[in-house]
Design a protein around this motif. Structure first.
Motif, PDB file in Angstrom:
ATOM      1  N   GLN A  23      -4.776  -5.114 -20.885  1.00  0.00           N
ATOM      2  CA  GLN A  23      -5.656  -5.199 -19.717  1.00  0.00           C
ATOM      3  C   GLN A  23      -5.672  -3.920 -18.890  1.00  0.00           C
ATOM      4  O   GLN A  23      -6.575  -3.720 -18.074  1.00  0.00           O
ATOM      5  CB  GLN A  23      -5.235  -6.375 -18.833  1.00  0.00           C
ATOM      6  CG  GLN A  23      -5.391  -7.734 -19.493  1.00  0.00           C
ATOM      7  CD  GLN A  23      -4.767  -8.833 -18.671  1.00  0.00           C
ATOM      8  OE1 GLN A  23      -3.685  -8.662 -18.079  1.00  0.00           O
ATOM      9  NE2 GLN A  23      -5.441  -9.980 -18.605  1.00  0.00           N
ATOM     10  N   GLU A  77      -7.188 -10.053 -12.254  1.00  0.00           N
ATOM     11  CA  GLU A  77      -8.263 -10.151 -11.266  1.00  0.00           C
ATOM     12  C   GLU A  77      -7.828  -9.614  -9.914  1.00  0.00           C
ATOM     13  O   GLU A  77      -8.608  -8.951  -9.216  1.00  0.00           O
ATOM     14  CB  GLU A  77      -8.716 -11.603 -11.141  1.00  0.00           C
ATOM     15  CG  GLU A  77      -9.413 -12.147 -12.382  1.00  0.00           C
ATOM     16  CD  GLU A  77      -9.905 -13.571 -12.183  1.00  0.00           C
ATOM     17  OE1 GLU A  77      -9.691 -14.112 -11.061  1.00  0.00           O
ATOM     18  OE2 GLU A  77     -10.483 -14.135 -13.117  1.00  0.00           O
ATOM     19  N   MET A 100      -7.782  -5.767 -10.006  1.00  0.00           N
ATOM     20  CA  MET A 100      -9.132  -5.213  -9.873  1.00  0.00           C
ATOM     21  C   MET A 100      -9.594  -5.256  -8.419  1.00  0.00           C
ATOM     22  O   MET A 100     -10.177  -4.299  -7.895  1.00  0.00           O
ATOM     23  CB  MET A 100     -10.103  -6.002 -10.754  1.00  0.00           C
ATOM     24  CG  MET A 100      -9.832  -5.894 -12.243  1.00  0.00           C
ATOM     25  SD  MET A 100     -10.203  -4.259 -12.910  1.00  0.00           S
ATOM     26  CE  MET A 100      -9.947  -4.563 -14.675  1.00  0.00           C
ATOM     27  N   TRP A 101      -9.321  -6.363  -7.767  1.00  0.00           N
ATOM     28  CA  TRP A 101      -9.709  -6.500  -6.354  1.00  0.00           C
ATOM     29  C   TRP A 101      -8.945  -5.498  -5.492  1.00  0.00           C
ATOM     30  O   TRP A 101      -9.498  -4.899  -4.566  1.00  0.00           O
ATOM     31  CB  TRP A 101      -9.425  -7.919  -5.896  1.00  0.00           C
ATOM     32  CG  TRP A 101      -9.613  -8.136  -4.424  1.00  0.00           C
ATOM     33  CD1 TRP A 101     -10.768  -8.405  -3.758  1.00  0.00           C
ATOM     34  CD2 TRP A 101      -8.578  -8.088  -3.422  1.00  0.00           C
ATOM     35  NE1 TRP A 101     -10.536  -8.533  -2.416  1.00  0.00           N
ATOM     36  CE2 TRP A 101      -9.193  -8.339  -2.182  1.00  0.00           C
ATOM     37  CE3 TRP A 101      -7.203  -7.871  -3.473  1.00  0.00           C
ATOM     38  CZ2 TRP A 101      -8.478  -8.364  -0.991  1.00  0.00           C
ATOM     39  CZ3 TRP A 101      -6.479  -7.887  -2.287  1.00  0.00           C
ATOM     40  CH2 TRP A 101      -7.119  -8.145  -1.056  1.00  0.00           C
TER      41      TRP A 101
END
Length: 225
Positions: A5, A45, A48-49
């Motif tokens: 990832q 997630e 990324m945020w």
């Protein structure tokens, strides 16, 4: 996050800072392994945020430690707002004597709160009734008192000034000791003092405490109230 990832995360970072991506493939693999080690507990997630949040607040290049710090703060905030009481209504099948099952359920609930699959459970009020029973209200009114009423009444004769102040407060009258005395200069919470003036002596050296406040102090207390 896992190593697979990380390349996508680095690509996200490169939109704000192209220097983050090395041209050499081996260097890129080493960089991805480093970031994966630091962010092993951080969901993809959230990472990324966090990248977007970082560049919205800071002009400096992001480091994996910046993302990890944001994740720890996020976990700390959610767990501080979660009581984790495992209410029987939510877990009717949970056996209180099953320690292993209890710990498993507790960990699962906390993990769900951390990951956002469940909202933090706040501490509920002492009672859910619309009207608090008189007995409960009476007990609540006494919470925080240092001394019970019967002990206070017994000691009143040994604390006449304090007892007088409490009587005034209970009857809704102004407390004269809550203001300084304009006549004798007694400070707040200090009893008024008598003044005996002797020729050739400092009048301050002859002041003695008295129990009754001066009338001007009573007037000042009424005005302040």
């Amino acid at each position: 996050m896992n190593p697979e990832q990380i390349p996508q995360l680095l690509k996200q970072v490169s939109y704000a800072d192209p220097r983050i991506l090395p041209e050499d493939r081996q260097e890129l693999q080493g960089l991805a392994a480093l970031w994966a080690g630091v962010l092993t507990d951080v969901p993809a997630e959230f990472a990324m945020w966090a990248v977007g949040q970082h560049y919205a607040e800071s002009p400096f290049p992001i480091k994996p430690s910046d993302i990890a710090s944001r994740w720890r703060a996020h976990v700390r905030d959610r767990m501080n707002r979660h009581t984790g009481t495992l209410e029987p209504t939510r877990y009717p099948e949970l056996d209180p004597d099953d320690v292993a099952g209890f710990m498993h359920t507790l960990r699962a609930e906390r993990h769900a709160v951390i990951m956002g699959r469940a909202e933090p459970t706040p501490l509920k009020a002492i009672t859910g009734a619309d009207a608090v029973p008189d007995e409960v209200q009476e007990r609540l009114d006494r919470i925080g008192r240092y001394m019970p009423d019967h002990a206070r009444e017994t000691l009143a004769q040994y604390r006449p000034v304090r007892a007088a102040r409490e009587r005034l407060i209970r009857t809704g009258q102004p407390d004269p000791l809550a203001v300084p005395c304009p006549w004798c200069g007694a400070a707040i919470d200090q009893a008024c003092r008598g003044r005996r003036v002797t020729p050739g002596r400092d009048p301050e050296s002859k002041r003695q405490g008295i129990r009754a406040p001066h009338p001007s102090r009573l007037d000042a207390a009424r005005t302040a109230a």
